[in-house]
Design a protein around this motif. Sequence first.
Motif, short mmCIF file in Angstrom:
data_model
loop_
_atom_site.label_atom_id
_atom_site.label_comp_id
_atom_site.label_asym_id
_atom_site.label_seq_id
_atom_site.Cartn_x
_atom_site.Cartn_y
_atom_site.Cartn_z
N LEU A 32 -0.60 -1.18 -5.60
CA LEU A 32 -2.15 -0.91 -5.13
C LEU A 32 -2.96 -2.07 -5.13
O LEU A 32 -3.78 -2.55 -4.34
CB LEU A 32 -2.50 0.30 -5.44
N LYS A 33 -2.88 -2.58 -6.28
CA LYS A 33 -3.80 -3.62 -6.78
C LYS A 33 -3.32 -4.84 -6.01
O LYS A 33 -4.26 -5.54 -5.26
CB LYS A 33 -3.86 -4.00 -8.24
N TRP A 77 -11.06 -9.43 -5.86
CA TRP A 77 -11.09 -8.24 -6.88
C TRP A 77 -12.31 -8.24 -7.21
O TRP A 77 -13.10 -9.34 -7.39
CB TRP A 77 -10.02 -8.93 -8.19
N HIS A 95 -4.82 -4.56 -2.44
CA HIS A 95 -6.03 -4.86 -2.17
C HIS A 95 -6.34 -6.13 -2.12
O HIS A 95 -7.15 -6.80 -1.43
CB HIS A 95 -6.90 -4.04 -3.53
N PHE A 124 -0.14 1.40 -9.98
CA PHE A 124 -1.61 0.45 -10.14
C PHE A 124 -1.04 -0.78 -9.70
O PHE A 124 -1.96 -1.73 -9.03
CB PHE A 124 -1.98 0.68 -11.81
N GLN A 125 -0.18 -1.30 -10.08
CA GLN A 125 0.15 -2.86 -9.76
C GLN A 125 0.42 -3.04 -8.24
O GLN A 125 -0.22 -4.18 -7.86
CB GLN A 125 1.44 -3.34 -10.55
N SER A 136 0.86 -1.30 -0.12
CA SER A 136 0.05 -0.11 -0.12
C SER A 136 0.86 1.22 -0.09
O SER A 136 0.67 2.17 -0.97
CB SER A 136 -0.98 0.00 1.25
N ASP A 143 -6.99 2.02 -1.34
CA ASP A 143 -7.86 1.81 -2.25
C ASP A 143 -8.45 3.10 -3.31
O ASP A 143 -8.77 2.98 -4.23
CB ASP A 143 -9.04 1.09 -1.47
N HIS A 153 -6.56 5.66 -4.03
CA HIS A 153 -5.94 6.00 -5.01
C HIS A 153 -5.74 4.80 -6.08
O HIS A 153 -5.76 5.27 -7.44
CB HIS A 153 -4.33 6.12 -4.46
N LEU A 154 -6.11 3.61 -5.66
CA LEU A 154 -6.33 2.51 -6.90
C LEU A 154 -7.46 2.88 -7.72
O LEU A 154 -7.46 2.66 -8.84
CB LEU A 154 -6.49 1.38 -6.24
N SER A 155 -8.57 3.45 -7.03
CA SER A 155 -9.79 3.68 -7.78
C SER A 155 -9.45 4.94 -8.74
O SER A 155 -10.24 5.01 -9.89
CB SER A 155 -10.94 3.98 -6.89
N GLY A 210 2.73 1.73 -3.43
CA GLY A 210 2.04 2.24 -4.26
C GLY A 210 1.74 3.91 -4.19
O GLY A 210 1.58 4.52 -4.85
#
Length: 367
Positions: A116-117, A366, A120, A113-114, A97, A137, A139-141, A100
Amino acid sequence: MIRRLSVLLLLATAAAGQSPPPQTFEELSTLAQKAYESNRPDEAAELYSRAVQLRPDWTEGWWAIGMIDYERDRYPECRDALSRMVELDSSAAPGWSLLGLCEFRVKQYDAAFQHLKKAHMLVPPTQPGGPLHDMADYHLSMLLTQQGAFEVAQEILLKVARRVHSNSDMMFAAGLPSLRMPILPSAVTAEQHDVVATAGKAFWHLATQEPEVAEADLRALVTKYPKFPNVHYFYGTYLAARHPDDCAAEFRKELTITPDSAPARVQLALRYTLEDKLTEAVKLAREAVALSPDSVGPQLALAKALRTQGDNEGALAAYQAAERLDPVTPSIRLYLVNVYRALGRIDDMRRENSEYERLKAADANWP
């Protein structure tokens, strides 16, 4: 001469009274923790850095260095420390986290992105991840929105909103996937600000308020911005879930504003399939495929309409096209299982079912 000897004696006495500098890992790590807890971040960072030089596999030390650098806005240094941490412990969701988030700050969006995903995926949906997980999450969004994965971004943001409940920056950012705008909040122009904020408020209230509050927000949005792209689409998706008989009108309005909207056609095709208006559904789905040949949604809408029409071979071709575009989403494999079963192709059905089970296990967390 006597004076010189006196000075030397005083210096020697002072030196004898000083504690020797910490040398061992145990001394350094203990003092580093005390310095951090006493709000002396510069001293703590120096001590932690010396400690990890003595013990490079100390994950807690790299985590502490990363945290201190993040708090001091030293994002490249934070990134480097957290990269070492996750090399040592790839199951550490907080490490992924924070890594990312640092990469997001330095605009390394692909890596952000990779990672943070990854963070998650490591947090089970039934377990609260805490404020760091919520921020990750969020920032991932934003990155999913930038990529055009609006529905996935919304699904993640809904969960964040229910956990966080109140955050003005997150609420504003929620307006972008709602209006299908593939940009970051920092790219919103002054002219777009209010409509994005209004859409974000409506979305946020869908997660945190009674349905009547969100519906009032949505009506206010379409009243104030009836010509802004995807306002009617956003309202239509809400109606499709709450008042399905009323949603088609909003999607048709959207097509008068954005005539080349593939998503509006997909939603109409799905609605018309449910209403048994299959000729219209197939026509709209084919138009959506032509407008957006690299999108999965139009292929799935076409497959559903054709299957309902009894054309299993046509549906199979559309599902296969969807699978080529998105080979990792488990639900597409399940659609293939069902259509192969209907066609009596048992070996193919079993193969796709195995793939479905494998992908479902791999992407369990996911959306």
